[in-house]
Write an enzyme that holds these catalytic residues in place. Structure first.
Site, PDB file in Angstrom:
ATOM      1  CG  HIS A   1      -2.001   0.954   1.233  1.00 32.24           C
ATOM      2  ND1 HIS A   1      -1.781   2.307   1.330  1.00 32.24           N
ATOM      3  CD2 HIS A   1      -3.337   0.800   1.140  1.00 32.24           C
ATOM      4  CE1 HIS A   1      -2.963   2.924   1.291  1.00 32.24           C
ATOM      5  NE2 HIS A   1      -3.914   2.028   1.173  1.00 32.24           N
TER       6      HIS A   1
ATOM      7  NE  ARG B   1      -3.327   7.816  -1.517  1.00 33.97           N
ATOM      8  CZ  ARG B   1      -3.271   6.595  -2.030  1.00 33.97           C
ATOM      9  NH1 ARG B   1      -3.092   6.443  -3.321  1.00 33.97           N
ATOM     10  NH2 ARG B   1      -3.405   5.542  -1.264  1.00 33.97           N
TER      11      ARG B   1
END
Lengths: 250, 606
Positions: B236, B256
């Site tokens: 990740h 994000r």
């Protein structure tokens, strides 16, 4: 928090038959939490030191203990926030039977939860067979659904910790659980009689200790327990409702 | 004869995260008696840590979404190594599985008209992730747990399975110990479902919890099942990097999704620098267009921070390698900047990302509403796993043995899209439970040979009989493995390093077999860690072997000596199985030709 510091940890070691605080010296790196120190002790000094943990990120609620006498998550308690001039004590939760070292038998909590009447949804109100709910109505129970079941609120509650009323009193965690169900906009269940009779909400005298130790910041007493107490009282002791109940034959 | 408690059920489910709970609920709903075995307390499994959301084409936030777009997104994200049948079932069934959660008490965030809200995530064409702030996994596991405890499921908490038990080619149970007293339990069942999650604990920097030691993969492998595409381990892109004690803890992609941007030490938004060809048409040209996408402008394309995880992770590593990293070897992730666009951005961030706010404040002393975070890649998810039939989730080679969720392979191909794991475990957890119950009903009764039980008991007790001081101890050995995998089988791999890794893993396996654990059988983590080593080393070997064989870079698998993606490598999966002499063997297996209608969908979606 740039360099490693050396700390003395006094960790309770023992089982149901008794135990004692044992001393360990640990070199703690920058940002260390108490659980890091416990892991260091396991790796090099006491392989069989029993501790329960899973995520080490404050999300699973497994590593509950009493650090310097206060109920806290080991993974969210930074070593550099604790007083430097005295040993750091780590003990198991006192409201539950000890299994070994820092691990307690919390299975009672799972039994209590099972006894609370379950979620009962209304018929869907959307034409697609799902529910429409306003975020405003969802906000309130969502606070209760942040609970990570660390049982620190249970540990600190004097009704359990000092008076051991485990068979009469469900404890703050389960009032939060019941409040989440009662305030779910689509729930049709009724838990007020259970809260009064079986779950013993009346024993709570709102000292708010549970709210103070909640690592998720849930306003347990004000937002969950007091509204539930009010509902129980309204139902049971309000003269008008009593009259209506009588007329309806309930 | 080894002393043990015998527990019999129609269906035994091993693992009580989302997939295991969903499987148990489904199996119980058919009337089967179900035993649910979990390594930790109920409700503590790794699902609890999932943050961003569960992907399902509900089309609540954008009515253009449907299962076909979700299917195409999943296949593209997986670089077409996915089992297309699993991707089809997943995209079709996820909406119903998510809606069902509300009937069981889940309270997900709402749209203005009162339906489940959905948010943007990497690789998903439309806002598709139903969520609760950044604690969606907690909401899911608690919903399944609170529903499950009223379904007559027999739950065995803090019980660890060490061996699957067989009758011929059929799995008929499991051998386990309880952590509390070290007592042995034999679970006898007509069908067994593995739902044990992933293997991140084989790596040094990981977002995964204590339990993620590859138990299911290893149990299945040792019982004769196949593993598929084990080289694909997702790193990740955004884990915490500082302070060291929190290194690897997940920072949700939701940051994000809510507008967070990545910058290097020069303040440059480096994600705009190179966009992979598969995604050029879908990616914003300017920061301005990217922001419009975040706030829901349907004509805008997604900002490059929302490209797939494999790509974002590699880009961060590149910046660090080329000397433009943050002070502690990561990149800057900035959500505070949205104050340029949003009034009262502090309250907005705290509402949308409460756990992230809390996590950085408590553990790193950073206020994310005011300052950027430092982030870098962290081992997060195993795309590869136990090879199963796409419809029933039964393993390809062991009858009566099923696998679902992260420990099963196939759905995600070379790279998983965020949000597709929570939907995976609902869709295939349900399927595994359903088909396991059916198998149990249709198959006859089972017998377990005493010799298997005695052998499993001897193996489990052996570490306690050896000298605990003869080697470095189980924790340090685990650490050696984690360092080795991080260094040689991590985000950047090459031939020599992988060969060395395999040699060293074999060496660690020898040492693990001689490892002693001090103390007694009662709640003894040293003993438990020693027993976990076999699983960790088995999955580590499988990952390294797959990575060595795949001489190309694709999805999460990056070879610095073979930087290109090679077309000919896109037509098969790697299958690992135990050979006749007990050694690990790998072979290529052609991906079955995709059905024409599904091929058309992929082409239509571009």
């Amino acid at each position: 928090m740039a360099t490693a510091t050396t700390h003395e940890f006094k960790v309770w070691r023992g089982d149901a038959d008794g135990g004692e605080m044992k001393s360990y010296t640990v070199e703690c790196g920058p940002g260390y939490v108490v659980l890091d120190a416990i892991h260091e002790i396991q790796a090099d000094q006491a392989q069989d030191l029993a501790v329960r943990w899973n995520c080490k990120a404050g999300k699973c609620g497994s590593c509950s203990a009493e650090i310097n006498g206060r109920p806290r998550l080991m993974c969210m308690t930074r070593v550099d926030e604790l007083p430097e001039d005295q040993p750091i004590t780590v003990e198991p939760m006192r409201a539950f039977p000890v299994l070994r070292d820092l691990v307690t038998d919390v299975s009672w909590n799972y039994e209590v939860k099972k006894s609370i009447p379950k979620f009962q949804p209304s018929a869907p109100n959307g034409d697609d067979g799902t529910w429409r709910m306003d975020q405003y109505d969802v906000d309130r129970p969502q606070e209760f659904r942040k609970c990570i079941e660390c049982f620190l609120c249970q540990d600190v509650c004097h009704v359990l910790r000092d008076h051991h009323l485990h068979d009469k009193f469900a404890g703050p965690r389960h009032y939060v659980y019941a409040a989440n169900l009662e305030m779910n906009p689509i729930d049709t269940g009724d838990r007020l009689a259970a809260l009064r009779d079986d779950l013993g909400i009346g024993y709570c005298n709102i000292t708010k200790c549970c709210t103070k130790v909640c690592p998720e910041g849930i306003t347990i007493t004000d937002n969950a327990i007091i509204p539930l107490k009010e509902r129980v009282v309204d139902r049971s002791y309000d003269p008008l409702s009593m009259l209506i109940s009588k007329i309806r034959g309930k | 004869m080894a002393e043990h408690q015998l527990i019999e059920h129609d269906v035994i489910v091993i693992g009580a995260g989302g997939a295991g709970l969903r499987a148990a609920i489904e199996a119980a709903s058919t009337g089967a008696s179900v035993g649910l075995v979990c390594k930790s307390l109920l409700g503590k499994a790794h699902t609890v840590m999932a943050e961003g959301g569960v992907a399902a084409a509900l089309a609540n936030a954008d009515e253009r979404d449907n299962w076909m777009v979700h299917f195409a997104d999943t296949m593209r994200g997986g670089q077409y190594l996915n089992s297309w049948r699993m991707a089809e079932l997943h995209a079709q069934e996820a909406p119903d599985r998510v809606r069902e959660l509300e009937a069981w008490g889940a309270l997900l965030d709402r749209t203005k008209d009162g339906r489940m809200n959905q948010r943007n995530f990497g690789g998903h064409a439309y806002p598709r992730l139903a969520h609760v702030g950044d604690r969606t996994g907690l909401e899911m596991i608690r919903t399944l747990q609170d529903h499950g405890i009223h379904q007559g499921i027999d739950v065995h908490m803090e019980v660890t399975v060490t061996r699957l038990l067989k009758d011929g080619d059929r799995c008929v149970g499991a051998f386990a110990y309880d952590r509390e007293r070290g007592r042995f339990k034999v679970f006898k069942g007509k069908a067994v479902v593995l739902a044990t999650g992933g293997l991140g604990r084989a790596f040094l920097v990981t977002s995964n919890s204590w339990e993620y030691t590859g138990d299911g993969h290893s149990l299945a492998y040792h019982a004769g099942a196949e593993l598929v595409d084990m080289e694909f381990v997702q790193f990740h892109p955004t884990g915490m990097v500082w302070p060291p004690s929190v290194r690897g803890i997940l920072v949700t992609e939701g940051v994000r999704g809510e507008g967070g941007i990545l910058k290097n030490s020069e303040g440059r938004r480096f994600m705009f620098d190179d966009i992979p060809p598969l995604y050029v048409d879908q990616t914003a040209d300017t920061p301005e267009e990217g922001w419009r996408y975040v706030i829901g402008d349907r004509d805008a394309r997604r900002p490059p921070e929302l490209l797939t995880r494999d790509h974002v992770a590699r880009k961060i590593v590149k910046e660090v390698k080329e000397g433009r990293g943050s002070p502690h070897g990561g990149a800057f992730l900035d959500i505070a900047w949205i104050k340029e666009h949003i009034k009262d951005s502090e309250a907005h961030i705290k509402k949308k990302l409460p756990s992230m706010y809390h996590q950085f404040k408590e553990l790193a002393g950073i206020d994310i509403t005011k300052e950027p975070m430092e982030v870098g890649p962290t081992t997060h998810y195993a795309m590869g796993g136990i090879r199963v039939d796409p419809d029933s989730q039964m393993t390809t080679t062991v009858r009566g043995l099923f696998a679902a969720g992260e420990c099963a392979g196939g759905l995600h191909g070379a790279n998983r899209l965020g949000g597709n794991s929570l939907s995976d475990l609902l869709v295939f957890g349900k399927r595994a439970g359903e088909y396991a119950a059916k198998f149990a009903q249709e198959s006859g009764s089972v017998a377990i040979g005493q010799d298997q039980i005695d052998l499993a008991a001897r193996e489990a007790l052996a570490p306690l009989e050896r000298d605990p001081g003869a080697d470095v101890g189980p924790y340090r050995l685990q650490y050696e493995l984690q360092e080795l995998m991080q260094d040689k089988a991590g985000i950047a791999r090459e031939e020599d390093g992988l060969k060395q890794a395999l040699d060293q893993i074999h060496g660690l396996q020898q040492r693990a077999r001689r490892m002693g654990a001090g103390g007694s059988r009662e709640y003894n983590p040293g003993w438990h860690t020693t027993l976990d080593l076999e699983s960790l080393l088995t999955v580590a070997e499988a990952v390294a072997m797959g990575a060595l064989e795949r001489r190309e870079s694709r999805g999460a698998h990056s070879r610095i000596d073979h930087l290109e993606k090679k077309k000919e490598w896109g037509s098969f999966n790697h299958v690992i199985k135990m050979g006749p002499g007990g050694e690990m063997e790998i072979r290529r297996e052609e991906i079955p030709p995709i059905r024409q209608d599904l091929k058309d969908i992929i082409e239509e979606q571009g």
